[in-house]
Design an enzyme around this catalytic site. Structure first.
Site, PDB file in Angstrom:
ATOM      1  N   LYS A  54      28.731  44.715  49.965  1.00 53.72           N
ATOM      2  CA  LYS A  54      28.435  43.490  50.716  1.00 53.72           C
ATOM      3  C   LYS A  54      27.806  43.806  52.073  1.00 53.72           C
ATOM      4  O   LYS A  54      28.313  44.656  52.806  1.00 53.72           O
ATOM      5  CB  LYS A  54      29.738  42.710  50.978  1.00 53.72           C
ATOM      6  CG  LYS A  54      30.393  42.138  49.732  1.00 53.72           C
ATOM      7  CD  LYS A  54      31.671  41.393  50.116  1.00 53.72           C
ATOM      8  CE  LYS A  54      32.399  40.842  48.902  1.00 53.72           C
ATOM      9  NZ  LYS A  54      33.720  40.289  49.266  1.00 53.72           N
ATOM     10  N   SER A  79      34.132  33.851  51.552  1.00 55.91           N
ATOM     11  CA  SER A  79      33.309  34.077  52.752  1.00 55.91           C
ATOM     12  C   SER A  79      31.826  33.931  52.406  1.00 55.91           C
ATOM     13  O   SER A  79      31.053  33.382  53.196  1.00 55.91           O
ATOM     14  CB  SER A  79      33.564  35.473  53.311  1.00 55.91           C
ATOM     15  OG  SER A  79      34.906  35.626  53.660  1.00 55.91           O
ATOM     16  N   ARG A  98      42.123  34.543  43.452  1.00 52.16           N
ATOM     17  CA  ARG A  98      41.702  33.146  43.324  1.00 52.16           C
ATOM     18  C   ARG A  98      41.663  32.688  41.874  1.00 52.16           C
ATOM     19  O   ARG A  98      42.386  31.803  41.471  1.00 52.16           O
ATOM     20  CB  ARG A  98      40.312  32.951  43.954  1.00 52.16           C
ATOM     21  CG  ARG A  98      40.337  32.890  45.460  1.00 52.16           C
ATOM     22  CD  ARG A  98      38.962  32.948  46.023  1.00 52.16           C
ATOM     23  NE  ARG A  98      38.294  34.172  45.620  1.00 52.16           N
ATOM     24  CZ  ARG A  98      37.225  34.674  46.204  1.00 52.16           C
ATOM     25  NH1 ARG A  98      36.644  34.033  47.182  1.00 52.16           N
ATOM     26  NH2 ARG A  98      36.689  35.804  45.798  1.00 52.16           N
ATOM     27  N   HIS A 109      41.894  33.083  53.228  1.00 49.40           N
ATOM     28  CA  HIS A 109      42.515  34.311  53.736  1.00 49.40           C
ATOM     29  C   HIS A 109      43.768  33.971  54.540  1.00 49.40           C
ATOM     30  O   HIS A 109      44.805  34.633  54.400  1.00 49.40           O
ATOM     31  CB  HIS A 109      41.547  35.068  54.649  1.00 49.40           C
ATOM     32  CG  HIS A 109      40.333  35.622  53.976  1.00 49.40           C
ATOM     33  ND1 HIS A 109      39.059  35.414  54.437  1.00 49.40           N
ATOM     34  CD2 HIS A 109      40.204  36.392  52.863  1.00 49.40           C
ATOM     35  CE1 HIS A 109      38.188  36.041  53.658  1.00 49.40           C
ATOM     36  NE2 HIS A 109      38.862  36.640  52.682  1.00 49.40           N
TER      37      HIS A 109
HETATM   38  O1  PNS Z   1      37.310  41.158  50.797  1.00 52.59           O
HETATM   39  P1  PNS Z   1      36.795  42.128  49.761  1.00 52.59           P
HETATM   40  O2  PNS Z   1      35.303  42.389  49.960  1.00 52.59           O
HETATM   41  O3  PNS Z   1      37.132  41.720  48.365  1.00 52.59           O
HETATM   42  O4  PNS Z   1      37.559  43.523  50.036  1.00 52.59           O
HETATM   43  C1  PNS Z   1      37.228  44.685  49.299  1.00 52.59           C
HETATM   44  C2  PNS Z   1      37.750  45.910  50.042  1.00 52.59           C
HETATM   45  C3  PNS Z   1      37.143  45.992  51.445  1.00 52.59           C
HETATM   46  C4  PNS Z   1      39.256  45.861  50.143  1.00 52.59           C
HETATM   47  C5  PNS Z   1      37.320  47.158  49.198  1.00 52.59           C
HETATM   48  O5  PNS Z   1      35.917  47.203  49.081  1.00 52.59           O
HETATM   49  C6  PNS Z   1      37.841  48.466  49.799  1.00 52.59           C
HETATM   50  O6  PNS Z   1      38.972  48.837  49.575  1.00 52.59           O
HETATM   51  N1  PNS Z   1      36.978  49.137  50.599  1.00 52.59           N
HETATM   52  C7  PNS Z   1      37.327  50.404  51.247  1.00 52.59           C
HETATM   53  C8  PNS Z   1      36.717  51.606  50.479  1.00 52.59           C
HETATM   54  C9  PNS Z   1      37.586  51.980  49.273  1.00 52.59           C
HETATM   55  O7  PNS Z   1      38.746  52.319  49.378  1.00 52.59           O
HETATM   56  N2  PNS Z   1      36.944  51.887  48.074  1.00 52.59           N
HETATM   57  C10 PNS Z   1      37.596  52.213  46.813  1.00 52.59           C
HETATM   58  C11 PNS Z   1      38.320  50.999  46.229  1.00 52.59           C
HETATM   59  S1  PNS Z   1      39.154  51.416  44.715  1.00 52.59           S
END
Ligand code: PNS
Length: 156
Positions: free
Chosen positions: A37, A123, A86, A13
């Protein structure tokens, strides 16, 4: 803005955030909830750990949001999401989210390929290794390592 779960922030990150910060005048790193998660660290601590890890980057701030990513972007007038990518395994899900966020709000996503030396970090793997007393000190910022050792009772 650079969104993610950051549970916890890893050197991967930090690499992506540093490189994104070099591309834009201002970068907000935002801790958002990933419904898929379960969290180890609470959001306040995730933010504090990110803040410490990127304290040397003057144009980076840290925020959090419990809602849709696009709603945060709209309310902060932020036009671009930056995400580290990644490997091919990330691509399908990241592409789907990028396309959905563009459809929902017209917000573009820019993918940054991770540097090869951190391309294997996640993570989830870091937490798994720490849980089994493995050494993650080379994979995460020092303060994150300290907290993982405290939480898991692992070796220093
Ligand atoms: O680090 P991650 O877990 O890959 O991040 C994913 C994250 C938190 C960016 C994604 O789950 C997210 O955007 N969550 C907020 C809710 C949302 O907008 N969901 C619709 C995504 S199209």
């Amino acid at each position: 803005m650079c969104p993610g779960s950051f549970d916890p922030v890893t050197n991967g990150h930090v690499d992506a955030i540093s490189r994104a910060a070099a591309l834009y005048d201002e970068l907000v790193v935002a801790v958002l909830v990933n419904p898929g998660k379960a969290g180890l660290f609470d959001v306040a601590e995730r933010m504090a750990l990110i803040g410490e890890a990127v304290s040397g980057l003057a144009n980076v701030t840290v925020d959090s949001f419990d809602g849709l990513l696009v709603d945060w972007c709209r309310s902060h007038d932020v036009p671009v999401i930056v995400k580290g990518l990644r490997a091919v395994g990330d691509f399908e899900y990241e592409l789907q989210m990028a396309q959905m966020n563009r459809e929902l709000a017209g917000i573009e996503t820019v993918f940054l390929p991770t540097a090869p030396h951190v391309g294997h970090l996640s993570s989830s793997l870091v937490k798994q290794i720490a849980r089994f007393d493995g050494d993650v000190s080379g994979l995460v910022p020092p303060r994150v390592n300290d907290r993982l050792v405290q939480i898991t009772g692992g070796r220093p």
